[in-house]
Structure formats: C-alpha cells, structure tokens
Design an enzyme around this catalytic site. Sequence first.
Site, PDB file in Angstrom:
ATOM      1  N   THR A  99      -1.751  -9.678  -1.205  1.00 15.72           N
ATOM      2  CA  THR A  99      -0.455  -9.640  -0.510  1.00 15.72           C
ATOM      3  C   THR A  99       0.570  -8.781  -1.243  1.00 15.72           C
ATOM      4  N   ASP A 138      -0.014  -3.127  -4.068  1.00 18.64           N
ATOM      5  CA  ASP A 138      -1.297  -2.418  -4.206  1.00 18.64           C
ATOM      6  C   ASP A 138      -2.376  -3.067  -3.351  1.00 18.64           C
ATOM      7  N   ASP A 151      -6.162 -19.497  -6.367  1.00 19.46           N
ATOM      8  CA  ASP A 151      -5.160 -19.090  -7.352  1.00 19.46           C
ATOM      9  C   ASP A 151      -5.886 -18.603  -8.604  1.00 19.46           C
ATOM     10  N   LEU A 191      -6.043  -7.593  -8.826  1.00 21.80           N
ATOM     11  CA  LEU A 191      -4.677  -7.049  -8.765  1.00 21.80           C
ATOM     12  C   LEU A 191      -3.632  -8.154  -8.878  1.00 21.80           C
ATOM     13  N   GLN A 216       1.730 -11.995 -12.189  1.00 15.92           N
ATOM     14  CA  GLN A 216       3.193 -12.064 -12.244  1.00 15.92           C
ATOM     15  C   GLN A 216       3.544 -10.701 -12.803  1.00 15.92           C
ATOM     16  N   SER A 217       3.980  -9.782 -11.949  1.00 20.20           N
ATOM     17  CA  SER A 217       4.005  -8.369 -12.332  1.00 20.20           C
ATOM     18  C   SER A 217       5.386  -7.844 -12.712  1.00 20.20           C
ATOM     19  N   THR A 258      -2.186  -1.688 -17.373  1.00 20.84           N
ATOM     20  CA  THR A 258      -0.856  -1.113 -17.171  1.00 20.84           C
ATOM     21  C   THR A 258      -0.373  -0.286 -18.359  1.00 20.84           C
ATOM     22  N   HIS A 311       3.812   2.846 -10.199  1.00 21.45           N
ATOM     23  CA  HIS A 311       3.605   3.413  -8.870  1.00 21.45           C
ATOM     24  C   HIS A 311       4.343   2.573  -7.838  1.00 21.45           C
ATOM     25  N   LYS A 370      -1.205  -8.690 -20.342  1.00 24.93           N
ATOM     26  CA  LYS A 370      -2.074  -7.664 -19.737  1.00 24.93           C
ATOM     27  C   LYS A 370      -3.042  -7.075 -20.769  1.00 24.93           C
ATOM     28  N   TYR A 411       4.767  -9.793 -20.608  1.00 24.76           N
ATOM     29  CA  TYR A 411       3.890  -9.220 -19.572  1.00 24.76           C
ATOM     30  C   TYR A 411       2.885  -8.264 -20.209  1.00 24.76           C
TER      31      TYR A 411
HETATM   32  P1  NAP Z   1       2.886  -7.158  -6.810  1.00 28.43           P
HETATM   33  O1  NAP Z   1       3.383  -6.449  -5.602  1.00 28.43           O
HETATM   34  O2  NAP Z   1       3.842  -7.960  -7.634  1.00 28.43           O
HETATM   35  O3  NAP Z   1       1.679  -8.124  -6.325  1.00 28.43           O
HETATM   36  C1  NAP Z   1       1.181  -9.125  -7.163  1.00 28.43           C
HETATM   37  C2  NAP Z   1       0.211  -9.980  -6.356  1.00 28.43           C
HETATM   38  O4  NAP Z   1      -0.320 -11.009  -7.210  1.00 28.43           O
HETATM   39  C3  NAP Z   1       0.818 -10.693  -5.151  1.00 28.43           C
HETATM   40  O5  NAP Z   1      -0.100 -10.691  -4.074  1.00 28.43           O
HETATM   41  C4  NAP Z   1       0.986 -12.110  -5.667  1.00 28.43           C
HETATM   42  O6  NAP Z   1       1.018 -13.086  -4.645  1.00 28.43           O
HETATM   43  C5  NAP Z   1      -0.265 -12.246  -6.510  1.00 28.43           C
HETATM   44  N1  NAP Z   1      -0.213 -13.367  -7.428  1.00 28.43           N
HETATM   45  C6  NAP Z   1       0.808 -13.743  -8.243  1.00 28.43           C
HETATM   46  N2  NAP Z   1       0.484 -14.859  -8.912  1.00 28.43           N
HETATM   47  C7  NAP Z   1      -0.762 -15.210  -8.497  1.00 28.43           C
HETATM   48  C8  NAP Z   1      -1.622 -16.291  -8.810  1.00 28.43           C
HETATM   49  N3  NAP Z   1      -1.273 -17.244  -9.699  1.00 28.43           N
HETATM   50  N4  NAP Z   1      -2.833 -16.364  -8.196  1.00 28.43           N
HETATM   51  C9  NAP Z   1      -3.197 -15.410  -7.298  1.00 28.43           C
HETATM   52  N5  NAP Z   1      -2.414 -14.371  -6.952  1.00 28.43           N
HETATM   53  C10 NAP Z   1      -1.204 -14.269  -7.558  1.00 28.43           C
HETATM   54  O7  NAP Z   1       2.171  -6.149  -7.812  1.00 28.43           O
HETATM   55  P2  NAP Z   1       1.616  -4.654  -7.533  1.00 28.43           P
HETATM   56  O8  NAP Z   1       2.727  -3.694  -7.792  1.00 28.43           O
HETATM   57  O9  NAP Z   1       0.900  -4.636  -6.267  1.00 28.43           O
HETATM   58  O10 NAP Z   1       0.603  -4.486  -8.758  1.00 28.43           O
HETATM   59  C11 NAP Z   1      -0.770  -4.860  -8.620  1.00 28.43           C
HETATM   60  C12 NAP Z   1      -1.339  -5.122  -9.999  1.00 28.43           C
HETATM   61  O11 NAP Z   1      -1.247  -3.953 -10.780  1.00 28.43           O
HETATM   62  C13 NAP Z   1      -0.624  -6.207 -10.801  1.00 28.43           C
HETATM   63  O12 NAP Z   1      -1.602  -6.855 -11.582  1.00 28.43           O
HETATM   64  C14 NAP Z   1       0.315  -5.428 -11.699  1.00 28.43           C
HETATM   65  O13 NAP Z   1       0.609  -6.175 -12.862  1.00 28.43           O
HETATM   66  C15 NAP Z   1      -0.519  -4.203 -11.979  1.00 28.43           C
HETATM   67  N6  NAP Z   1       0.203  -2.953 -12.231  1.00 28.43           N
HETATM   68  C16 NAP Z   1       1.176  -2.544 -11.391  1.00 28.43           C
HETATM   69  C17 NAP Z   1       1.799  -1.315 -11.603  1.00 28.43           C
HETATM   70  C18 NAP Z   1       2.857  -0.805 -10.667  1.00 28.43           C
HETATM   71  O14 NAP Z   1       3.602   0.095 -11.060  1.00 28.43           O
HETATM   72  N7  NAP Z   1       2.945  -1.303  -9.437  1.00 28.43           N
HETATM   73  C19 NAP Z   1       1.421  -0.527 -12.713  1.00 28.43           C
HETATM   74  C20 NAP Z   1       0.384  -0.979 -13.536  1.00 28.43           C
HETATM   75  C21 NAP Z   1      -0.228  -2.196 -13.287  1.00 28.43           C
HETATM   76  P3  NAP Z   1       2.463 -13.701  -4.208  1.00 28.43           P
HETATM   77  O15 NAP Z   1       3.240 -12.563  -3.651  1.00 28.43           O
HETATM   78  O16 NAP Z   1       2.108 -14.767  -3.247  1.00 28.43           O
HETATM   79  O17 NAP Z   1       3.071 -14.222  -5.480  1.00 28.43           O
HETATM   80  O1  F7E Z   2      11.740  -0.974 -14.467  1.00 28.34           O
HETATM   81  C1  F7E Z   2      14.935   0.079 -15.982  1.00 28.34           C
HETATM   82  C2  F7E Z   2      14.093  -0.954 -16.717  1.00 28.34           C
HETATM   83  O2  F7E Z   2      11.231  -3.083 -13.268  1.00 28.34           O
HETATM   84  C3  F7E Z   2      11.657   0.399 -14.776  1.00 28.34           C
HETATM   85  C4  F7E Z   2       5.795  -3.019 -13.057  1.00 28.34           C
HETATM   86  O3  F7E Z   2       5.116  -2.618 -11.898  1.00 28.34           O
HETATM   87  O4  F7E Z   2       5.604  -0.834 -14.004  1.00 28.34           O
HETATM   88  C5  F7E Z   2       6.528  -1.823 -13.643  1.00 28.34           C
HETATM   89  O5  F7E Z   2       7.276  -2.264 -14.777  1.00 28.34           O
HETATM   90  C6  F7E Z   2      12.742   0.791 -15.777  1.00 28.34           C
HETATM   91  C7  F7E Z   2      12.850  -0.143 -16.991  1.00 28.34           C
HETATM   92  O6  F7E Z   2       9.376  -1.413 -13.806  1.00 28.34           O
HETATM   93  C8  F7E Z   2      17.189  -1.766 -13.853  1.00 28.34           C
HETATM   94  O7  F7E Z   2      14.775  -1.420 -17.878  1.00 28.34           O
HETATM   95  C9  F7E Z   2      17.337  -0.172 -15.307  1.00 28.34           C
HETATM   96  O8  F7E Z   2      13.029   0.633 -18.150  1.00 28.34           O
HETATM   97  O9  F7E Z   2      10.989  -0.885 -12.066  1.00 28.34           O
HETATM   98  P1  F7E Z   2      10.871  -1.632 -13.316  1.00 28.34           P
HETATM   99  P2  F7E Z   2       8.659  -1.604 -15.211  1.00 28.34           P
HETATM  100  O10 F7E Z   2       9.348  -2.593 -16.067  1.00 28.34           O
HETATM  101  O11 F7E Z   2       8.430  -0.249 -15.775  1.00 28.34           O
HETATM  102  C10 F7E Z   2       4.625  -1.229 -14.982  1.00 28.34           C
HETATM  103  C11 F7E Z   2       3.693  -0.072 -15.213  1.00 28.34           C
HETATM  104  C12 F7E Z   2       3.943  -2.496 -14.619  1.00 28.34           C
HETATM  105  O12 F7E Z   2       2.785  -2.703 -14.959  1.00 28.34           O
HETATM  106  C13 F7E Z   2       4.787  -3.570 -14.057  1.00 28.34           C
HETATM  107  O13 F7E Z   2       3.990  -4.541 -13.368  1.00 28.34           O
HETATM  108  O14 F7E Z   2      14.003   0.715 -15.120  1.00 28.34           O
HETATM  109  N1  F7E Z   2      16.027  -0.506 -15.210  1.00 28.34           N
HETATM  110  N2  F7E Z   2      18.068  -0.940 -14.497  1.00 28.34           N
HETATM  111  C14 F7E Z   2      15.908  -1.484 -14.306  1.00 28.34           C
HETATM  112  N3  F7E Z   2      14.810  -2.129 -13.850  1.00 28.34           N
HETATM  113  C15 F7E Z   2      15.013  -3.090 -12.908  1.00 28.34           C
HETATM  114  N4  F7E Z   2      13.923  -3.724 -12.418  1.00 28.34           N
HETATM  115  N5  F7E Z   2      16.252  -3.410 -12.444  1.00 28.34           N
HETATM  116  C16 F7E Z   2      17.390  -2.787 -12.881  1.00 28.34           C
HETATM  117  O15 F7E Z   2      18.489  -3.095 -12.458  1.00 28.34           O
END
Ligand code: NAP
Ligand code: F7E
Length: 338
Positions: A12, A15, A60, A82, A85-86, A127, A181, A155, A151
């Site tokens: 959900t 990604d 879960d 995937l 708690q991201s 990540t 992304h 990871k 986090y």
């Molecule tokens: P996201 O939108 O926050 O999605 C996270 C998913 O994990 C949601 O479906 C959420 O369900 C589920 N989830 C949370 N707690 C869970 C639990 N206890 N059991 C089962 N499912 C659970 O994250 P995303 O951006 O798609 O990222 C996908 C993955 O890639 C994550 O592992 C993230 O840490 C990693 N990642 C993301 C990025 C990025 O930039 N997007 C970069 C590097 C790595 P609910 O919505 O119901 O809570």
């Molecule tokens: O922050 C700065 C903040 O929360 C990016 C997750 O997908 O990517 C993500 O983590 C930057 C940081 O992403 C605000 O301090 C400034 O430097 O969008 P973000 P993140 O922390 O980089 C990695 C790869 C993952 O794996 C994670 O799951 O932006 N920033 N002002 C802010 N960030 C937020 N959220 N809100 C602000 O107001």
Amino acid sequence: MSTKSALITGITGQDGAYLSQLLLQKGYAVHGLLPRRSTDTLWRLRELGVDRDVRLHDGDLTDLSSLIRAMEASKAIEVYNLGAQSFVGSSWQQPILTAQVDGVGALNVLEAVRIVNPEARFYQASTSEMFGLIQAEMQDERTLFHPRSPYGVAKLMAHWATVNYRESFGLHASSGILFNHESPLRGIEFVTRKVSDAVARIKLGKAKELRLGNIDAKRDWGFAGDYVEAMWLMLQQPQADDYVVATGITTTVRDMCRIAFGHAGLSMDEHLVIDPAFFRPAEVDVLLGNPGKAKAKLGWTPKTSLEQLITMMVDADLRRLGAVKRLEPERLPGSRIE
Ligand code: NAP
Ligand code: F7E
C-alpha cells in the site's frame, strides 16, 4: 506456462503501488501483505487503477506466522520486502517500533522464505540512509556505512541480514540500496510532497506559507516509477547481489523547492518560512549515489529528471486540490492506460 506469483510487503506504500503495476503489466499474479489499519490504505493502488487486480493477505511484518501464511497462500517465487516505518523523522520518536518493523521485520520475511520456499527470490528495500555521515563523496556498493537515525540503524540490520542469508543459506537475496525516490504517490510527510502540496495550496489560495527545516540538505532524488524497475531487474539476475540505485545528481532542498514554486509561477521567497521544529537531532547533510553497477549489470538507467519529477508532483496536487486550470496533461505518469 503457469503464472509467476510475487508477494509484496508494503504493497500500500508508494513503491508497493508502482511495483504492483509493473508486475501486473509483466503478467505476474501480485499478492500483498495488508497490515490491519483503522483507515483505508488502498488509495495509491486505486489511483494507479490496480486495487482490484492484487490479492491481499492480512498480516504484519512483526508477526512471523502471518508471513508464513502469506508465503504459503501466494506461492510466491519472488518476494519484495518494501514494508517499513519509512519516515526518518518519526524514527527518533518511535525507535523501538522502527527497529522491530524495519530490522526484525525483514528477518521475519527472510525466515518465512527459508521455511516455506528457499528457492523464492528475495528483495530487500535498503536505503541510502545507511550511508548517513558519508564516508565518500559519491556513495557506491563499497562505501562504508554510518547511519544517522534509528531508521538508518534498523535498515542496516535488515541489509546485513539479507547478505547473511545469502551467504549462510544460499538464498537468492538481493538488496537495492535506493536513494530518495518520489512521485505523486509520495507520503505527505516527506519533503518533496510536502512542498508540492503546499505550492498547490498556495497557488489555489488555500494556504499562505510553507514551513521547512534544513533546506541546505542535499539529496539525490529520482522517480519511484523508474526505481521499481531496478528492483525487478535485480531478481531476474542469475546471482543475487547488492546494487546502488540513484541518479548521480544531488540537489539542495532549497533548489528543489525553487523548481516547485517556479512551476506554479510563485516566488519561493515570499512564502517559505524556516521553522526549527523541522530540524532533526542528527542530519544527513548530503547524499549522492553512483549507479554505475546497476547500469553495467542490470542495464538500468533513470529516465526522469528532477525538474520533470517535481513539476509532475505539483501538477498532481493541483489536480487533487481541484485546480480549474491544469498545468499538465490529464493522466498521472504511470497510471493505467485504458
Ligand atoms: P511508504 O510509502 O512509507 O510505504 C511503507 C509501506 O510499509 C506501507 O504499505 C505500510 O503500510 C507498510 N508497513 C508499515 N508498517 C508495517 C508493518 N508493521 N507490517 C507490514 N507493513 C507495514 O514507503 P516507500 O517510499 O514506498 O518505500 C518502500 C520501502 O523502501 C520502505 O522499506 C522504505 O524504507 C524503503 N526506501 C524508500 C526510499 C524512498 O525514497 N522512497 C528510499 C530507500 C528505501 P501502512 O501504510 O498501512 O502503514
Ligand atoms: O527529507 C530535509 C530533511 O523526509 C529529505 C525516506 O524515503 O529517503 C527518505 O528519507 C531532507 C532531509 O527524506 C523538511 O531534513 C527540510 O535532509 O523527504 P525526507 P529522507 O529523510 O531523506 C530515504 C532514502 C529513505 O530511505 C527514507 O525512507 O529534507 N527537510 N525540511 C525536511 N524533510 C521533511 N520531511 N520535512 C521538512 O519540513
């Protein structure tokens, strides 16, 4: 030929939705783990038009028995972990939950694979946050890790568990070390989507200001729709391995924000307020990935520029918030073509 079956935890999420769409297009039966929530979490799958095409299993990441049942019921030969708690910011407030879901949760999925079908291929969502306090100007698969948040620490455990199950049990277990992304399906708490949503609100007269923390932070941002292709490619390789997935370009939050305001014809300086509430206890100042290995071995390259990504996100939020005048074509990129 029988249909290939894939199981996605985090189906959900951002990604999970794009990966479901990609795998369905490739003819897979797509199964997902659905944790119990009191609110509707299927909006992303619905927005891509795939909510009725995936099969969901109650479960879960912290409940190994539910993962075993989902593995058995789905008969998955590819498992994409995937779920997490991201949100980095929340991980300081909920460090133990983050460790249990993101760290031990990944171990639970690996155990379910090992118990039910050790031949299944496994993908771990690693990540760039594991690099944290960066040890090289450009980070690749050999760069030392130094996570800066609970986090990142959780990871890192999942990442090494993936390597360990590959080495200990011969599982086809790969880690994608993905840099940030984004997409119109990004959660509202992440900075790009917070910006695109605020810019749309300001443009429509629904808000006056945008409050951000550290706008000097630099990130290597790509489009989620491009990045899920790399996940799939990793599981098609004869050998499991770890890959950095990134664009190779880094940009400050300030400049990303300027693109968003500029696209809507607004002045960033008139609306942006710096608010200490959004600064983090420890910051990852800069991330810049080297996707050379993914290019060479997977044939993967990013297709979407930051400018295209941010304008796509602003346009999607304008449309959601009911803009009369649209700044983009009708359809969200990546949505189903009828
Ligand atoms: P996201 O939108 O926050 O999605 C996270 C998913 O994990 C949601 O479906 C959420 O369900 C589920 N989830 C949370 N707690 C869970 C639990 N206890 N059991 C089962 N499912 C659970 O994250 P995303 O951006 O798609 O990222 C996908 C993955 O890639 C994550 O592992 C993230 O840490 C990693 N990642 C993301 C990025 C990025 O930039 N997007 C970069 C590097 C790595 P609910 O919505 O119901 O809570
Ligand atoms: O922050 C700065 C903040 O929360 C990016 C997750 O997908 O990517 C993500 O983590 C930057 C940081 O992403 C605000 O301090 C400034 O430097 O969008 P973000 P993140 O922390 O980089 C990695 C790869 C993952 O794996 C994670 O799951 O932006 N920033 N002002 C802010 N960030 C937020 N959220 N809100 C602000 O107001």
